[in-house]
Design a protein around this motif. Structure first.
Motif, short mmCIF file in Angstrom:
data_model
loop_
_atom_site.label_atom_id
_atom_site.label_comp_id
_atom_site.label_asym_id
_atom_site.label_seq_id
_atom_site.Cartn_x
_atom_site.Cartn_y
_atom_site.Cartn_z
N ILE A 156 3.47 -5.65 -13.67
CA ILE A 156 4.03 -3.57 -13.77
C ILE A 156 2.98 -2.72 -13.16
CG2 ILE A 156 4.55 -1.84 -14.55
CD1 ILE A 156 6.23 -3.48 -16.87
N GLY A 157 1.50 -2.90 -13.31
CA GLY A 157 0.64 -2.11 -12.61
C GLY A 157 0.80 -2.45 -11.05
N ALA A 158 0.39 -4.46 -11.23
CA ALA A 158 0.66 -4.42 -9.63
C ALA A 158 1.80 -3.87 -8.73
CB ALA A 158 0.66 -5.69 -9.65
N SER A 159 2.48 -3.59 -9.06
CA SER A 159 3.58 -2.71 -8.19
C SER A 159 3.30 -1.12 -8.08
CB SER A 159 4.79 -2.78 -9.30
OG SER A 159 5.06 -2.26 -11.04
N ILE A 160 3.01 -0.47 -8.99
CA ILE A 160 2.62 1.02 -9.22
C ILE A 160 1.20 0.81 -7.96
CG2 ILE A 160 1.06 2.08 -10.37
CD1 ILE A 160 2.48 1.95 -12.66
N LEU A 161 0.69 -0.02 -7.75
CA LEU A 161 -0.67 0.15 -7.19
C LEU A 161 0.11 0.08 -5.43
CD1 LEU A 161 -3.46 -2.59 -8.71
CD2 LEU A 161 -3.58 0.09 -8.08
N VAL A 162 0.85 -0.97 -5.74
CA VAL A 162 1.38 -1.63 -4.44
C VAL A 162 2.45 -0.17 -3.63
CG1 VAL A 162 3.41 -2.33 -3.07
CG2 VAL A 162 2.25 -3.99 -3.98
N VAL A 163 3.22 0.80 -5.29
CA VAL A 163 4.16 1.72 -4.17
C VAL A 163 3.15 3.00 -3.77
CG1 VAL A 163 5.35 3.54 -5.39
CG2 VAL A 163 5.93 1.51 -5.06
N VAL A 164 2.02 2.17 -4.35
CA VAL A 164 0.74 3.98 -4.62
C VAL A 164 0.36 3.66 -2.86
CG1 VAL A 164 -1.35 5.07 -5.29
CG2 VAL A 164 0.64 4.85 -6.83
N GLY A 165 -0.53 2.79 -3.40
CA GLY A 165 -1.05 1.90 -1.44
C GLY A 165 -0.72 2.22 -0.20
N ASN A 166 1.25 2.02 -0.22
CA ASN A 166 1.55 2.32 1.14
C ASN A 166 2.31 3.79 0.71
OD1 ASN A 166 3.18 -0.36 1.69
ND2 ASN A 166 2.96 -0.89 -0.15
N LEU A 167 2.31 4.57 0.09
CA LEU A 167 2.15 5.80 -0.24
C LEU A 167 0.96 7.18 0.48
CD1 LEU A 167 3.69 6.30 -2.78
CD2 LEU A 167 5.25 7.10 -1.22
N LEU A 168 -0.25 5.55 0.71
CA LEU A 168 -1.83 6.55 1.02
C LEU A 168 -1.56 6.41 2.21
CD1 LEU A 168 -3.90 6.19 -2.03
CD2 LEU A 168 -3.11 8.36 -0.81
N TYR A 169 -1.15 4.87 2.55
CA TYR A 169 -1.83 4.37 3.92
C TYR A 169 -1.38 4.72 5.14
CZ TYR A 169 -2.70 0.26 7.14
OH TYR A 169 -3.40 -0.48 7.56
N PRO A 170 -0.19 5.46 5.18
CA PRO A 170 0.42 6.01 6.34
C PRO A 170 -0.32 7.61 6.11
CG PRO A 170 2.08 6.27 5.04
CD PRO A 170 1.13 4.88 4.65
N THR A 171 -0.64 7.77 5.35
CA THR A 171 -0.82 8.94 5.34
C THR A 171 -2.88 9.98 5.53
OG1 THR A 171 -1.63 9.36 2.79
CG2 THR A 171 1.05 10.18 4.02
N GLU A 172 -3.36 8.38 5.50
CA GLU A 172 -4.60 8.07 5.67
C GLU A 172 -4.78 7.95 7.28
OE1 GLU A 172 -7.63 6.71 6.41
OE2 GLU A 172 -9.30 7.98 5.44
N ALA A 188 -2.57 -6.70 -4.80
CA ALA A 188 -1.58 -6.27 -5.81
C ALA A 188 -0.43 -7.08 -5.22
CB ALA A 188 -1.43 -5.22 -5.16
N VAL A 189 0.05 -7.31 -4.13
CA VAL A 189 1.48 -8.05 -3.63
C VAL A 189 1.55 -9.74 -4.17
CG1 VAL A 189 2.09 -9.12 -2.55
CG2 VAL A 189 1.78 -6.24 -1.50
N LEU A 190 0.02 -10.33 -3.87
CA LEU A 190 0.00 -11.51 -4.87
C LEU A 190 0.20 -11.41 -6.42
CD1 LEU A 190 -0.72 -14.81 -3.84
CD2 LEU A 190 -3.49 -14.18 -4.22
N ILE A 191 -0.76 -10.16 -6.59
CA ILE A 191 -0.50 -10.17 -8.05
C ILE A 191 0.53 -10.52 -8.81
CG2 ILE A 191 -1.50 -8.82 -10.53
CD1 ILE A 191 -4.05 -8.51 -8.70
N LEU A 192 1.42 -9.66 -8.03
CA LEU A 192 2.96 -8.72 -8.23
C LEU A 192 3.72 -10.51 -7.82
CD1 LEU A 192 5.04 -6.65 -9.17
CD2 LEU A 192 5.42 -6.43 -6.63
N LEU A 193 3.40 -11.04 -6.81
CA LEU A 193 4.56 -12.18 -7.13
C LEU A 193 4.14 -13.47 -7.92
CD1 LEU A 193 4.27 -12.79 -3.15
CD2 LEU A 193 6.31 -11.97 -4.15
N ILE A 194 3.08 -13.77 -8.84
CA ILE A 194 2.31 -14.95 -9.19
C ILE A 194 2.77 -13.83 -10.46
CG2 ILE A 194 0.61 -15.31 -11.28
CD1 ILE A 194 -0.37 -15.67 -8.28
N SER A 195 2.54 -12.65 -11.19
CA SER A 195 3.23 -12.38 -12.46
C SER A 195 4.59 -12.48 -12.58
CB SER A 195 2.72 -10.90 -13.05
OG SER A 195 3.38 -10.19 -11.42
#
Length: 249
Positions: A156-172, A188-195
């Protein structure tokens, strides 16, 4: 020819108790009640001599008494003992301590008294503690449950990081943060897949152990009964059955 065995109460006394002394005047009623009290008291105190009576004698004592009749007599005897305890204001915990002390004493001194070792009387506090321990063991997560929950929280923590990162990436727009976000998102994606894979494997193994294998064992022993039980549950309460299966996972 052997005579009839003596009883705690005479036949006349039993009849008068059953009839509530209806045929007697007050003087005779009080006289008979006093005699009955004396007989019961004397007979009750004789149990001090019978507590460590040999097991084989106890077995022979009631071998001709049907089980249901003996069970009913034991129930009534227990009621009388509890009433006497309440009437005498003796705490049950104190009585149990006395019983344990006597059982230990009789076990050490007597022979053919194996049933004494099977007596299990517990105080209210002991019953409460045992219940608490059983509830703790039943509902406290096990080792693999804890690992599964940890992986789920990590995912869940990794998925939140992925969502937030994808929101920030194009706006930077400065290009300074993107080089930092790329490895963070990859991690974060790797951690999400492993978990996610770990969580699925643990729950699949638990489902196999606690649901699938017991069902297969029951199916091999009695296929018709196993299938009939499963179909009955699904027909009577399908949502409850599905929910229980999900909880098992």
């Amino acid at each position: 020819m052997a005579g009839k065995s003596a009883s705690l109460l005479t036949k006349t006394q039993r009849n008068r108790i059953q009839n509530d002394f209806a045929e007697l005047n007050e003087a005779k009623k009080h006289r008979d009640q006093q005699r009955i009290r004396e007989r019961i008291k004397s007979g009750f105190l004789d149990f001090q001599l019978l507590a460590d009576y040999p097991d084989h004698q106890l077995a022979l004592m009631f071998e001709d008494v049907p089980d249901d009749e003996l069970r009913e007599a034991l129930a009534d005897t227990t009621i009388l003992v509890e009433r006497l305890r309440e009437q005498s204001n003796i705490e049950r915990e104190e009585l149990i301590k006395e019983v344990r002390a006597n059982v230990e004493s009789y076990s050490n001194s007597g022979t053919d008294t194996k049933t004494l070792g099977r007596i299990d009387l517990r105080t209210t506090g002991e019953i409460r503690r045992q219940t608490e321990n059983e509830l703790t063991e039943r509902f406290e997560p096990g080792r693999w449950d804890k690992r599964s929950n940890s992986l789920m929280r990590l995912g869940i923590g990794a998925s939140i990081l992925v969502v937030v990162g994808n929101l920030l990436y194009p706006t930077e727009s400065t290009g300074l943060v993107q080089p930092i976000l790329r490895p963070l998102l990859s991690a974060a994606v790797l951690i999400l897949l492993i978990s996610a894979i770990g969580w699925i494997l643990i729950n699949a193994a638990q489902g196999l152990k606690y649901s699938v294998l017991p069902f297969l064992a029951a199916l091999s022993n009695d296929p018709k009964r196993a299938m009939r039980g499963t179909l009955t549950k699904l027909v009577k309460n399908p949502w409850k059955t599905i929910r229980e299966s999900w909880n098992d996972l």
